[in-house]
Design a protein around this motif. Structure first.
Motif, PDB file in Angstrom:
ATOM      1  N   VAL C  39       0.843  -1.198   0.061  1.00 14.71           N
ATOM      2  CA  VAL C  39       0.068   0.045   0.047  1.00 14.71           C
ATOM      3  C   VAL C  39       0.843   1.261   0.031  1.00 14.71           C
ATOM      4  CG1 VAL C  39      -1.701   1.192   1.331  1.00 14.71           C
ATOM      5  CG2 VAL C  39      -1.780  -1.206   1.101  1.00 14.71           C
ATOM      6  N   SER C  40       1.791   1.152   0.748  1.00 13.16           N
ATOM      7  CA  SER C  40       2.907   2.293   0.996  1.00 13.16           C
ATOM      8  C   SER C  40       3.664   2.728  -0.498  1.00 13.16           C
ATOM      9  CB  SER C  40       3.953   1.979   2.099  1.00 13.16           C
ATOM     10  OG  SER C  40       5.009   2.839   1.847  1.00 13.16           O
ATOM     11  N   LEU C  41       4.032   1.371  -1.151  1.00 13.07           N
ATOM     12  CA  LEU C  41       4.611   1.676  -2.358  1.00 13.07           C
ATOM     13  C   LEU C  41       3.656   2.211  -3.508  1.00 13.07           C
ATOM     14  CD1 LEU C  41       6.906   0.230  -4.195  1.00 13.07           C
ATOM     15  CD2 LEU C  41       5.358  -1.404  -4.812  1.00 13.07           C
ATOM     16  N   LEU C  42       2.511   2.021  -3.434  1.00 12.88           N
ATOM     17  CA  LEU C  42       1.580   2.126  -4.697  1.00 12.88           C
ATOM     18  C   LEU C  42       1.198   3.703  -4.312  1.00 12.88           C
ATOM     19  CD1 LEU C  42      -0.970  -1.035  -4.691  1.00 12.88           C
ATOM     20  CD2 LEU C  42       1.058  -0.129  -6.353  1.00 12.88           C
ATOM     21  N   ALA C  43       1.178   4.221  -2.766  1.00 16.03           N
ATOM     22  CA  ALA C  43       0.753   5.377  -2.549  1.00 16.03           C
ATOM     23  C   ALA C  43       1.960   6.213  -2.985  1.00 16.03           C
ATOM     24  CB  ALA C  43       0.589   5.532  -1.092  1.00 16.03           C
ATOM     25  N   SER C  44       3.193   5.957  -2.961  1.00 13.33           N
ATOM     26  CA  SER C  44       4.339   6.787  -3.343  1.00 13.33           C
ATOM     27  C   SER C  44       4.312   7.040  -4.842  1.00 13.33           C
ATOM     28  CB  SER C  44       5.530   5.912  -2.897  1.00 13.33           C
ATOM     29  OG  SER C  44       6.589   6.341  -3.688  1.00 13.33           O
ATOM     30  N   VAL C  45       3.937   6.035  -5.661  1.00 14.36           N
ATOM     31  CA  VAL C  45       3.727   6.134  -7.093  1.00 14.36           C
ATOM     32  C   VAL C  45       2.712   7.096  -7.327  1.00 14.36           C
ATOM     33  CG1 VAL C  45       3.564   5.223  -9.444  1.00 14.36           C
ATOM     34  CG2 VAL C  45       4.750   3.938  -7.639  1.00 14.36           C
ATOM     35  N   MET C  46       1.440   7.115  -6.486  1.00 16.31           N
ATOM     36  CA  MET C  46       0.301   7.820  -6.549  1.00 16.31           C
ATOM     37  C   MET C  46       0.657   9.363  -6.143  1.00 16.31           C
ATOM     38  SD  MET C  46      -3.367   6.459  -5.952  1.00 16.31           S
ATOM     39  CE  MET C  46      -4.874   7.477  -6.005  1.00 16.31           C
ATOM     40  N   PHE C  47       1.384   9.596  -5.432  1.00 18.30           N
ATOM     41  CA  PHE C  47       1.783  11.020  -4.950  1.00 18.30           C
ATOM     42  C   PHE C  47       2.592  11.587  -6.171  1.00 18.30           C
ATOM     43  CE2 PHE C  47       2.247   9.563  -0.367  1.00 18.30           C
ATOM     44  CZ  PHE C  47       0.809  10.044   0.057  1.00 18.30           C
ATOM     45  N   THR C  58       9.724  10.824   0.010  1.00 18.34           N
ATOM     46  CA  THR C  58       9.904  10.781   1.426  1.00 18.34           C
ATOM     47  C   THR C  58       9.243   9.195   1.566  1.00 18.34           C
ATOM     48  OG1 THR C  58       9.291  12.944   1.684  1.00 18.34           O
ATOM     49  CG2 THR C  58       9.116  11.774   3.445  1.00 18.34           C
ATOM     50  N   GLU C  59       7.970   9.109   1.025  1.00 16.26           N
ATOM     51  CA  GLU C  59       7.072   7.544   1.239  1.00 16.26           C
ATOM     52  C   GLU C  59       8.238   6.585   0.580  1.00 16.26           C
ATOM     53  OE1 GLU C  59       3.925   7.709   2.164  1.00 16.26           O
ATOM     54  OE2 GLU C  59       4.392   5.643   2.520  1.00 16.26           O
ATOM     55  N   ALA C  60       8.770   6.812  -0.652  1.00 17.01           N
ATOM     56  CA  ALA C  60       9.833   5.766  -1.044  1.00 17.01           C
ATOM     57  C   ALA C  60      10.929   5.660  -0.078  1.00 17.01           C
ATOM     58  CB  ALA C  60      10.348   6.170  -2.340  1.00 17.01           C
ATOM     59  N   ALA C  61      11.503   6.554   0.260  1.00 17.59           N
ATOM     60  CA  ALA C  61      12.726   6.378   1.186  1.00 17.59           C
ATOM     61  C   ALA C  61      12.411   5.726   2.698  1.00 17.59           C
ATOM     62  CB  ALA C  61      13.230   7.466   1.492  1.00 17.59           C
ATOM     63  N   ILE C  62      11.050   5.938   2.984  1.00 14.30           N
ATOM     64  CA  ILE C  62      10.576   5.647   4.396  1.00 14.30           C
ATOM     65  C   ILE C  62      10.106   4.215   4.323  1.00 14.30           C
ATOM     66  CG2 ILE C  62       9.128   6.334   6.418  1.00 14.30           C
ATOM     67  CD1 ILE C  62      10.195   8.912   6.270  1.00 14.30           C
TER      68      ILE C  62
ATOM     69  N   ALA E  64      12.853   8.183  -9.124  1.00 18.26           N
ATOM     70  CA  ALA E  64      13.184   6.678  -9.702  1.00 18.26           C
ATOM     71  C   ALA E  64      14.533   6.212  -9.206  1.00 18.26           C
ATOM     72  CB  ALA E  64      13.358   6.715 -11.185  1.00 18.26           C
ATOM     73  N   LEU E  65      15.556   7.342  -9.108  1.00 20.57           N
ATOM     74  CA  LEU E  65      16.829   7.047  -8.597  1.00 20.57           C
ATOM     75  C   LEU E  65      16.828   6.254  -6.929  1.00 20.57           C
ATOM     76  CD1 LEU E  65      19.613   7.478  -9.873  1.00 20.57           C
ATOM     77  CD2 LEU E  65      19.580   9.635  -8.613  1.00 20.57           C
ATOM     78  N   VAL E  66      16.067   7.024  -5.892  1.00 18.24           N
ATOM     79  CA  VAL E  66      15.722   6.452  -4.890  1.00 18.24           C
ATOM     80  C   VAL E  66      15.148   4.948  -4.772  1.00 18.24           C
ATOM     81  CG1 VAL E  66      14.517   6.822  -2.596  1.00 18.24           C
ATOM     82  CG2 VAL E  66      15.439   8.641  -3.649  1.00 18.24           C
ATOM     83  N   TYR E  67      13.970   4.896  -5.656  1.00 25.10           N
ATOM     84  CA  TYR E  67      13.482   3.589  -5.859  1.00 25.10           C
ATOM     85  C   TYR E  67      14.585   2.560  -6.364  1.00 25.10           C
ATOM     86  CZ  TYR E  67       8.666   3.584  -5.233  1.00 25.10           C
ATOM     87  OH  TYR E  67       7.446   3.615  -4.739  1.00 25.10           O
ATOM     88  N   ALA E  68      15.548   2.682  -7.178  1.00 24.18           N
ATOM     89  CA  ALA E  68      16.336   1.902  -7.784  1.00 24.18           C
ATOM     90  C   ALA E  68      17.343   1.268  -6.679  1.00 24.18           C
ATOM     91  CB  ALA E  68      16.946   2.344  -9.152  1.00 24.18           C
ATOM     92  N   LEU E  69      17.763   2.492  -6.014  1.00 20.57           N
ATOM     93  CA  LEU E  69      18.695   2.078  -5.156  1.00 20.57           C
ATOM     94  C   LEU E  69      18.329   1.550  -3.606  1.00 20.57           C
ATOM     95  CD1 LEU E  69      21.602   2.093  -5.154  1.00 20.57           C
ATOM     96  CD2 LEU E  69      21.924   4.301  -4.207  1.00 20.57           C
ATOM     97  N   LEU E  70      16.960   1.646  -3.322  1.00 20.18           N
ATOM     98  CA  LEU E  70      16.632   1.380  -1.898  1.00 20.18           C
ATOM     99  C   LEU E  70      15.357   0.315  -1.798  1.00 20.18           C
ATOM    100  CD1 LEU E  70      16.213   4.683   0.129  1.00 20.18           C
ATOM    101  CD2 LEU E  70      18.141   3.097  -0.020  1.00 20.18           C
ATOM    102  N   SER E  71      14.787   0.110  -3.119  1.00 18.16           N
ATOM    103  CA  SER E  71      13.700  -0.866  -3.086  1.00 18.16           C
ATOM    104  C   SER E  71      14.177  -2.456  -2.548  1.00 18.16           C
ATOM    105  CB  SER E  71      12.929  -0.757  -4.227  1.00 18.16           C
ATOM    106  OG  SER E  71      13.838  -1.628  -5.375  1.00 18.16           O
ATOM    107  N   PHE E  72      15.190  -2.603  -2.659  1.00 21.92           N
ATOM    108  CA  PHE E  72      15.708  -3.970  -2.627  1.00 21.92           C
ATOM    109  C   PHE E  72      15.948  -4.250  -1.110  1.00 21.92           C
ATOM    110  CE2 PHE E  72      20.185  -4.534  -1.821  1.00 21.92           C
ATOM    111  CZ  PHE E  72      20.588  -3.101  -1.501  1.00 21.92           C
ATOM    112  N   LEU E  73      15.968  -3.130  -0.205  1.00 23.06           N
ATOM    113  CA  LEU E  73      16.192  -3.230   1.155  1.00 23.06           C
ATOM    114  C   LEU E  73      14.987  -3.937   1.769  1.00 23.06           C
ATOM    115  CD1 LEU E  73      17.654   0.024   2.453  1.00 23.06           C
ATOM    116  CD2 LEU E  73      18.528  -2.122   2.680  1.00 23.06           C
ATOM    117  N   GLY E  74      13.895  -3.934   1.598  1.00 29.42           N
ATOM    118  CA  GLY E  74      12.446  -4.521   2.010  1.00 29.42           C
ATOM    119  C   GLY E  74      12.823  -5.822   1.896  1.00 29.42           C
TER     120      GLY E  74
END
Lengths: 234, 192, 84, 118, 86, 130
Positions: C39-47, C58-62, E64-74
């Motif tokens: 949900v948080s991931l999809l919300a981030s793209v929607m923002f 912010t949402e993507a990093a957190i 997109a840069l933040v996504y590419a570098l951080l999404s694998f952490l989860g």
């Protein structure tokens, strides 16, 4: 059962309120007064290209100070709650954990400097591109998280984290107080000259303040993560 | 024999306390590593900013230097790179070969997925590698993962365990020739 | 072009409600946590579709790393007698 | 587009509240709370959106002179940014309390905590 | 012409997103959902790049840069949970 | 010239999106977890890189940032797949009956037995909890 019924009734009422709000809502076609003021005056007064940054750091700087304080309190409470006690402080952690593979170890040693660099880029360029201190701080904390995930027994210096946090907090406050004497008021960014619009050294003190906020937020999140990770399993 | 345990020792920082004969050599080696790490980080900073202006250069040097200082055991893409002309040529050929294999693997996978009978014959096989350097092994593992029907699952010493969509042979040498040899010939020149 | 954005937004909205449904109703707690992350991931793209790149970042990093780690850390520690 | 996001946000709030009020496991309540938190953020961002305009960042694509007619409202974005960061702090604090409660009581079922019941 | 291509690419990525979401809803085990989550993250990067193309704002690429570098952490955090390493 | 660049970029965008589509299809059709990981990781990596290349053709001034995104993706995406596959194998996820050989389980039987996680549960209903 009766509890579930009451909950459903409550949510129904709330849903009716929301429906009323939605039916009465009409989307704006132009900016309201506040937004218009910010849009027209930010470039001349503040010199920041990113208007959200200008609002957070300068127009609403006191709120940001409060927010950072709330985060600091949260980190402290987490440390007090999960702290390991004085007696065990010297002992290293003894847990039986499966080894992380060689791939993850090498990969994390490769990626951690890059993540730190991205975090620094995000908070130094906060006035030009999306992002800023809070995002950059979260990214820096993510680098710490990757180190923790690779090697859960890794020891982080609590002292270094708290020193970084206090020093950046003090400098943040100091720049704020400097604004009273040199410029219009507390946390005014015009203590440094507003440079050429759109370059790295522009917008007065905003890059400095946002970098300090980034370091502080990163240190606070890292301290939360390290405290969580160092608790002994029961 | 490759000493598997060194990685974990290094990760926890214990090797700093070792007072064996290799300490001096390690320190010298690590000085070169730090310079390489600093240069790579500066390069990435410039790519992120997309400008060569003096102010961004100064700030970038400052940031890269402090990261190098704080996280001195970090690796970079060029840490164990042999800076010889052959190595650079091998690097270019490696990337050409890699993208060719990547595209081939995708078409192969698409053919399997679109086939109604789903012709797969999965299994986990064991192959051997000659590479010793950390970066070379990581890149080998990543390349294997991204190429036709293979997925690295674990590296242990000189053995790599690979999951294949269609197993062609379970013999170690034959599987090695099929899966590893193509990349290894380039990576051996690049990293050793 | 505007229609395309509207289409994608509606699509993301449906996906978000589906993921939230999983988060609320599924039996295993680990899947509920994963769905909350989704949900948080999809919300981030929607923002980002709503022209708010700061908020999206912010949402993507957190949401991607930190929140997931904290949830699964606590779950892993209490797993001993947690059966639902 | 604005209405779609608002409806989604309100539905997420309602679902999150339902989950938080009907579950008896503390971890599940925290998960439901974070879903509701996301819903609130979506509603707030949708309030500031104006059709056909772009992000409040001035660069080559949006010159300073045209800013007032090209950008959306930046104030709700600043609010939501704060809300997300504080939300992480609140979630961390709740999880720390849940973990401590589990260490003391050995359970996470809220029906078992009967000290303050009447 | 470019707009037509972007429209079709968005629709195709949307279908891919839908398929991965189907795997997420279907399960059967936790790890299946995790791999679906991973794929959804990467497809989200595509959506971010496409939306940057539609709006013609290059600054969206930072996300997109933040996504590419951080999404694998989860995913790595969940993998550690599955190995029983907390 | 302009239109040639546009056409090339658009073609790359479409190719990337269709690879993503194949990836989604593979994710849905493959019989067991390891094959699903294979389908997921390869196609999404190439698909996203092709989309990035297409965007670089349409807007050449974004080139450096798109290159960085691709480079990061090339290193993080396989890494997460490998770690996940390893964790799944240690957790004792069963393989499809068509699997021919499993050398990893033969060489490290103790690592699988030691794991206490029960992740192979197959409850897939979104039902009410008891």
């Amino acid at each position: 059962m009766i509890k579930r019924f009451i909950v459903l009734l409550f949510l129904l009422g709330l849903g009716l309120v929301f429906a009323g709000l939605l039916s009465g809502y009409s989307a704006d076609n132009e900016l309201n007064l506040t937004g218009r003021y910010y849009a027209e005056h930010t470039a001349q007064d503040i010199g920041a290209a990113n208007i959200v940054t200008a609002i957070i750091v300068t127009y609403r700087g006191l709120d940001t100070l409060g927010e950072v304080t709330v985060l600091f309190l949260t980190a402290t409470i987490v440390a007090v709650l999960l702290g390991r006690g004085v007696a065990q402080k010297g002992k290293s952690l003894q847990r039986d954990l499966p080894k992380s593979g060689e791939l993850l170890t090498t990969g994390s040693f490769l990626l951690v400097p890059l993540i730190l660099l991205l975090g620094a880029y995000v908070f130094i360029n906060g006035h030009l591109t999306p992002g800023g201190g809070f995002q950059g701080g979260a990214i820096v904390a993510s680098a710490i998280l990757l180190m923790l995930l690779t090697d859960p027994l890794r020891h982080f210096s609590h002292r270094l984290i708290s020193i970084i946090e206090s020093i950046s907090g003090l400098f943040f406050l100091g720049i704020g107080v400097l604004g009273i004497f040199l410029a219009g008021g507390f946390l005014d960014n015009r203590i440094f000259p507003i440079g050429e619009f759109g370059s790295l050294f522009s917008a007065g003190a905003i890059p400095v303040i946002y970098s300090l906020i980034g370091l502080k937020v990163g240190a606070e999140f890292s301290s939360m993560l390290v405290n969580f990770s160092e608790t002994e399993g029961s | 024999m490759y000493d598997y345990d060194t990685t974990n020792k290094q990760a926890s920082g214990e090797w700093l306390l070792d007072s064996n004969l290799h300490a001096e050599k390690k320190l010298k080696h690590s000085m070169r590593d730090r310079v390489v790490l600093f240069a790579t980080l500066l390069l990435f900073w410039l790519m992120l900013n997309g400008t060569l202006a003096l102010d961004s250069l100064i700030i970038g040097a400052l940031v890269s230097f402090s990261i190098t200082l704080l996280f001195c055991s970090g690796l970079s893409f060029f840490t164990e790179f042999r800076a010889t002309p052959q190595a650079f040529a091998a690097g270019i050929f490696y990337y050409i070969y890699f993208f060719k294999e990547l595209i081939k693997s995708n078409f192969k996978l698409a053919a399997i997925v679109l086939n109604p009978s789903l012709p797969i014959k999965p299994g986990i096989v064991k192959v051997r590698t000659k590479l010793k350097s950390k970066m070379g092994r990581l890149m080998l593992a990543n390349s294997i993962t991204l190429t036709p029907g293979t997925l690295t699952m674990e590296i242990d010493g000189e053995w790599i365990y690979v999951h294949c969509v269609t197993v062609e042979s379970t013999d170690i040498d034959e599987a090695t020739a099929k899966i590893v040899a193509g990349f290894e010939s380039y990576l051996e020149v690049m990293y050793g | 072009m505007i229609d395309l954005m509207l289409l994608v937004t509606i699509f993301f909205a449906i996906a978000m409600i589906g993921a939230a449904l999983v988060a609320i109703r599924v039996k295993q707690i680990s899947i509920a946590m994963l769905a909350a992350g989704l949900v948080s991931l999809l919300a981030s793209v929607m923002f980002l579709f709503f022209a708010a790149p700061d908020v999206a970042m912010t949402e993507a990093a957190i949401g991607s790393g930190l929140t997931t780690f904290l949830f699964f850390f606590v779950l892993g520690r209490v797993r001993g007698d947690q059966r639902d | 587009m604005v209405y779609v996001a608002m409806v989604t946000g309100f539905i997420l709030i309602l679902m999150g509240l339902y989950g938080a009020l009907t579950n008896s496991n503390i971890l599940r309540m925290i998960v439901a709370f974070s879903v509701a938190n996301t819903g609130v953020n979506i509603v707030l961002v949708a309030v500031g959106y104006i059709d056909g305009r772009t992000a409040p960042i001035l660069d080559a694509a949006v010159p300073v002179a045209e800013a007032a007619v090209r950008i959306i409202d930046p104030v709700p974005q600043a609010l939501v940014l704060t809300a997300i960061v504080i939300g992480l702090g609140v979630t961390t604090l709740m999880l720390a309390y849940a973990y401590k409660l589990y260490e003391i009581k050995g359970t996470l079922d809220i029906a078992q905590f009967s000290e303050l019941k009447w | 012409m470019a707009e037509t291509f972007i429209t079709f690419a968005t629709i195709l990525s949307g279908i891919a997103f839908l398929l991965a979401l189907g795997r997420f809803l279907k399960g059967p085990s936790t790890v299946d959902r995790v791999i679906a989550f991973d794929v959804l993250t990467v497809i989200s990067i595509t959506f971010i790049v496409l939306s940057a193309l539609i709006e013609e704002r290059g600054i969206y690429l930072d996300v997109a840069l933040v996504y590419a570098l951080l999404s694998f952490l989860g995913v790595i955090a969940i993998a550690r949970y599955l190995e029983g390493r907390f | 010239m302009e239109s040639a660049m546009d056409f090339m970029g658009g073609f790359l965008l479409l190719a990337g999106a269709s690879f993503l589509l194949f990836g989604g299809l593979g994710l849905l059709r493959m019989p067991d977890l390891y094959n699903r990981i294979q389908a997921g990781t390869k196609t999404t990596t190439l698909g996203t890189i092709l989309v990035l290349a297409g965007a670089a053709f349409l807007h050449p001034e974004w080139g450096l940032k798109l290159l960085l995104i691709g480079l990061f993706l090339l290193f993080t995406n396989p890494l997460s797949s490998q770690v996940l596959a390893r964790a799944a194998h240690r957790g004792g996820i069963e393989k499809t009956p068509e699997t021919m050989v499993d050398k990893l389980a033969e060489d490290f039987p103790e690592s699988i037995a030691k794991s206490t996680t029960s992740i192979s549960s197959s409850s897939n209903k979104i039902g009410d909890k008891s």
